[in-house]
Scaffold this motif. Structure first.
Motif, PDB file in Angstrom:
ATOM      1  N   LEU A  10      45.575  14.062  35.984  1.00  0.00           N
ATOM      2  CA  LEU A  10      45.878  14.804  37.205  1.00  0.00           C
ATOM      3  C   LEU A  10      47.115  15.673  37.042  1.00  0.00           C
ATOM      4  O   LEU A  10      47.156  16.809  37.522  1.00  0.00           O
ATOM      5  CB  LEU A  10      46.061  13.837  38.374  1.00  0.00           C
ATOM      6  CG  LEU A  10      44.797  13.140  38.876  1.00  0.00           C
ATOM      7  CD1 LEU A  10      45.143  12.068  39.900  1.00  0.00           C
ATOM      8  CD2 LEU A  10      43.820  14.151  39.480  1.00  0.00           C
ATOM      9  N   GLU A  11      48.123  15.149  36.353  1.00  0.00           N
ATOM     10  CA  GLU A  11      49.351  15.907  36.141  1.00  0.00           C
ATOM     11  C   GLU A  11      49.074  17.215  35.401  1.00  0.00           C
ATOM     12  O   GLU A  11      49.669  18.261  35.718  1.00  0.00           O
ATOM     13  CB  GLU A  11      50.353  15.058  35.363  1.00  0.00           C
ATOM     14  CG  GLU A  11      51.736  15.669  35.284  1.00  0.00           C
ATOM     15  CD  GLU A  11      52.762  14.699  34.736  1.00  0.00           C
ATOM     16  OE1 GLU A  11      53.950  15.063  34.736  1.00  0.00           O
ATOM     17  OE2 GLU A  11      52.390  13.582  34.306  1.00  0.00           O
ATOM     18  N   LYS A  12      48.168  17.182  34.446  1.00  0.00           N
ATOM     19  CA  LYS A  12      47.806  18.395  33.706  1.00  0.00           C
ATOM     20  C   LYS A  12      46.842  19.272  34.508  1.00  0.00           C
ATOM     21  O   LYS A  12      46.956  20.495  34.509  1.00  0.00           O
ATOM     22  CB  LYS A  12      47.178  18.010  32.371  1.00  0.00           C
ATOM     23  CG  LYS A  12      48.125  17.285  31.432  1.00  0.00           C
ATOM     24  CD  LYS A  12      47.407  16.768  30.189  1.00  0.00           C
ATOM     25  CE  LYS A  12      48.351  15.976  29.291  1.00  0.00           C
ATOM     26  NZ  LYS A  12      47.645  15.378  28.130  1.00  0.00           N
ATOM     27  N   GLY A  48      54.308  21.221  56.611  1.00  0.00           N
ATOM     28  CA  GLY A  48      54.261  19.776  56.551  1.00  0.00           C
ATOM     29  C   GLY A  48      53.875  19.321  55.159  1.00  0.00           C
ATOM     30  O   GLY A  48      53.505  20.126  54.292  1.00  0.00           O
ATOM     31  N   GLY A  49      53.971  18.029  54.932  1.00  0.00           N
ATOM     32  CA  GLY A  49      53.589  17.458  53.644  1.00  0.00           C
ATOM     33  C   GLY A  49      52.966  16.092  53.835  1.00  0.00           C
ATOM     34  O   GLY A  49      53.374  15.330  54.721  1.00  0.00           O
ATOM     35  N   VAL A  50      51.937  15.787  53.046  1.00  0.00           N
ATOM     36  CA  VAL A  50      51.316  14.464  53.046  1.00  0.00           C
ATOM     37  C   VAL A  50      51.272  13.969  51.604  1.00  0.00           C
ATOM     38  O   VAL A  50      51.404  14.750  50.661  1.00  0.00           O
ATOM     39  CB  VAL A  50      49.897  14.479  53.656  1.00  0.00           C
ATOM     40  CG1 VAL A  50      49.933  14.898  55.115  1.00  0.00           C
ATOM     41  CG2 VAL A  50      48.957  15.380  52.853  1.00  0.00           C
ATOM     42  N   LEU A  51      51.088  12.653  51.448  1.00  0.00           N
ATOM     43  CA  LEU A  51      51.142  12.069  50.116  1.00  0.00           C
ATOM     44  C   LEU A  51      49.884  11.273  49.801  1.00  0.00           C
ATOM     45  O   LEU A  51      49.453  10.419  50.588  1.00  0.00           O
ATOM     46  CB  LEU A  51      52.353  11.150  49.986  1.00  0.00           C
ATOM     47  CG  LEU A  51      52.616  10.589  48.578  1.00  0.00           C
ATOM     48  CD1 LEU A  51      53.028  11.702  47.622  1.00  0.00           C
ATOM     49  CD2 LEU A  51      53.687   9.503  48.615  1.00  0.00           C
ATOM     50  N   ILE A  52      49.294  11.577  48.642  1.00  0.00           N
ATOM     51  CA  ILE A  52      48.250  10.740  48.052  1.00  0.00           C
ATOM     52  C   ILE A  52      48.970   9.860  47.031  1.00  0.00           C
ATOM     53  O   ILE A  52      49.330  10.326  45.946  1.00  0.00           O
ATOM     54  CB  ILE A  52      47.153  11.586  47.386  1.00  0.00           C
ATOM     55  CG1 ILE A  52      46.532  12.549  48.398  1.00  0.00           C
ATOM     56  CG2 ILE A  52      46.077  10.678  46.775  1.00  0.00           C
ATOM     57  CD1 ILE A  52      45.609  13.588  47.771  1.00  0.00           C
ATOM     58  N   ILE A 112      58.867   6.541  43.857  1.00  0.00           N
ATOM     59  CA  ILE A 112      57.635   7.303  43.687  1.00  0.00           C
ATOM     60  C   ILE A 112      57.862   8.448  42.707  1.00  0.00           C
ATOM     61  O   ILE A 112      58.811   9.219  42.843  1.00  0.00           O
ATOM     62  CB  ILE A 112      57.148   7.860  45.038  1.00  0.00           C
ATOM     63  CG1 ILE A 112      56.877   6.712  46.022  1.00  0.00           C
ATOM     64  CG2 ILE A 112      55.889   8.715  44.852  1.00  0.00           C
ATOM     65  CD1 ILE A 112      56.634   7.181  47.451  1.00  0.00           C
ATOM     66  N   GLN A 113      56.983   8.554  41.736  1.00  0.00           N
ATOM     67  CA  GLN A 113      57.021   9.676  40.792  1.00  0.00           C
ATOM     68  C   GLN A 113      56.019  10.744  41.226  1.00  0.00           C
ATOM     69  O   GLN A 113      54.863  10.426  41.544  1.00  0.00           O
ATOM     70  CB  GLN A 113      56.678   9.202  39.385  1.00  0.00           C
ATOM     71  CG  GLN A 113      57.703   8.279  38.753  1.00  0.00           C
ATOM     72  CD  GLN A 113      57.258   7.860  37.363  1.00  0.00           C
ATOM     73  OE1 GLN A 113      56.612   6.836  37.171  1.00  0.00           O
ATOM     74  NE2 GLN A 113      57.597   8.675  36.375  1.00  0.00           N
ATOM     75  N   ILE A 114      56.452  11.994  41.230  1.00  0.00           N
ATOM     76  CA  ILE A 114      55.568  13.092  41.610  1.00  0.00           C
ATOM     77  C   ILE A 114      54.641  13.443  40.443  1.00  0.00           C
ATOM     78  O   ILE A 114      55.099  13.659  39.319  1.00  0.00           O
ATOM     79  CB  ILE A 114      56.374  14.331  42.030  1.00  0.00           C
ATOM     80  CG1 ILE A 114      57.178  14.048  43.289  1.00  0.00           C
ATOM     81  CG2 ILE A 114      55.456  15.533  42.243  1.00  0.00           C
ATOM     82  CD1 ILE A 114      56.335  13.796  44.518  1.00  0.00           C
ATOM     83  N   VAL A 115      53.356  13.505  40.729  1.00  0.00           N
ATOM     84  CA  VAL A 115      52.352  13.923  39.752  1.00  0.00           C
ATOM     85  C   VAL A 115      52.102  15.425  39.865  1.00  0.00           C
ATOM     86  O   VAL A 115      51.909  16.128  38.872  1.00  0.00           O
ATOM     87  CB  VAL A 115      51.045  13.132  39.947  1.00  0.00           C
ATOM     88  CG1 VAL A 115      49.931  13.664  39.055  1.00  0.00           C
ATOM     89  CG2 VAL A 115      51.283  11.640  39.692  1.00  0.00           C
ATOM     90  N   GLY A 116      52.104  15.920  41.090  1.00  0.00           N
ATOM     91  CA  GLY A 116      51.825  17.334  41.340  1.00  0.00           C
ATOM     92  C   GLY A 116      51.342  17.504  42.762  1.00  0.00           C
ATOM     93  O   GLY A 116      51.606  16.662  43.630  1.00  0.00           O
ATOM     94  N   ILE A 134      50.582  14.631  45.286  1.00  0.00           N
ATOM     95  CA  ILE A 134      50.097  13.443  44.583  1.00  0.00           C
ATOM     96  C   ILE A 134      51.296  12.739  43.959  1.00  0.00           C
ATOM     97  O   ILE A 134      52.096  13.361  43.254  1.00  0.00           O
ATOM     98  CB  ILE A 134      49.087  13.799  43.483  1.00  0.00           C
ATOM     99  CG1 ILE A 134      47.910  14.592  44.053  1.00  0.00           C
ATOM    100  CG2 ILE A 134      48.568  12.528  42.794  1.00  0.00           C
ATOM    101  CD1 ILE A 134      46.955  15.126  42.998  1.00  0.00           C
ATOM    102  N   GLY A 135      51.434  11.452  44.249  1.00  0.00           N
ATOM    103  CA  GLY A 135      52.509  10.661  43.682  1.00  0.00           C
ATOM    104  C   GLY A 135      51.956   9.391  43.064  1.00  0.00           C
ATOM    105  O   GLY A 135      50.794   9.043  43.270  1.00  0.00           O
ATOM    106  N   LYS A 136      52.778   8.697  42.308  1.00  0.00           N
ATOM    107  CA  LYS A 136      52.332   7.452  41.693  1.00  0.00           C
ATOM    108  C   LYS A 136      53.446   6.413  41.717  1.00  0.00           C
ATOM    109  O   LYS A 136      54.635   6.738  41.744  1.00  0.00           O
ATOM    110  CB  LYS A 136      51.867   7.683  40.255  1.00  0.00           C
ATOM    111  CG  LYS A 136      52.964   8.079  39.282  1.00  0.00           C
ATOM    112  CD  LYS A 136      52.406   8.219  37.864  1.00  0.00           C
ATOM    113  CE  LYS A 136      53.511   8.578  36.869  1.00  0.00           C
ATOM    114  NZ  LYS A 136      52.993   8.676  35.476  1.00  0.00           N
TER     115      LYS A 136
END
Length: 213
Positions: A10-12, A48-52, A112-116, A134-136
């Motif tokens: 996902l990051e790529k 706004g912002g939401v998080l997966i 939380i680490q951001i993936v993108g 997207i975070g992990k």
């Protein structure tokens, strides 16, 4: 799905051109007559912002969804991703998503680490331009719902998003007596439709490229 391989993919992938509106349209509700729903606003959209938020639990990758409480508002009782309105202190919508996630479900934003991110999405019903981030997490979180904003938390597996049996449609009565024909995801026994389903639809499209082993 392997957690490390999935998040690396996902990051790529999010650095490349995204399906955006093409994916969003697949889950867009329509009036029961079949006509598209159109809304106009006199003011520019707010940000706004939401998080997966992806995490692993017993070899399975999950993400949290919240159920909004019942209230006199347009998103009353709906399923949603944790998130909310941009504040000046946030500096960007990534930080909005992290801050709101901590406030709503009690996950320390610093863990939380951001993936993108996915494509920005215009939520016409509430006039917001939302960035789905997207975070992990490297551990299973302990969720603490904020009762004024969260009635319940469910944690479906990410794999359920690409299960065709989870993609359904039905007619729903929504605010102001409108009957709408709604595509939705059946996740953890809940109906995930509208803006949340449309944003998740873009994730679904790119997950179809993920080489399942």
């Amino acid at each position: 799905m392997n957690f490390d391989e999935l998040t690396s993919f996902l990051e790529k992938r999010v650095q490349k051109p995204m399906p955006g509106d093409v994916a969003h349209q697949r889950m867009k509700p329509k009036l029961a007559s079949g006509a598209p729903l159109k809304m106009k606003h006199a003011t520019p959209p707010r940000k706004g912002g939401v998080l997966i938020l992806l995490y692993q639990d017993q070899e399975t990758v999950h993400f949290p969804l919240i159920q909004r409480p019942s209230y006199e508002g347009i998103h009353s009782g709906q399923m949603a991703l944790p998130g909310g309105r941009y504040e000046e202190e946030d500096q960007d919508q990534f930080n909005t998503a992290l801050r709101e996630t901590e406030e709503e479900i009690g996950v320390d934003q610093n863990s939380i680490q951001i993936v993108g991110s996915l494509s920005e999405f215009f939520v016409a019903a509430s006039n917001y331009m939302v960035l789905p981030v997207i975070g992990k997490l490297d551990h299973k979180p302990k969720f603490v719902p904020e009762p004024r904003e969260v009635a319940d938390i469910v944690t479906p597996p990410v794999s359920h998003l690409i299960d065709p049996d989870r993609l359904k449609e039905k007619e729903m009565n929504v605010r102001n007596g409108f009957k709408m024909h709604c595509p939705y995801y059946d996740l953890a026994g809940r109906t995930v439709w509208g803006a949340t389903a449309m944003m998740l639809s873009e994730l679904v499209e790119i997950l179809k490229e993920y080489p399942v082993r």
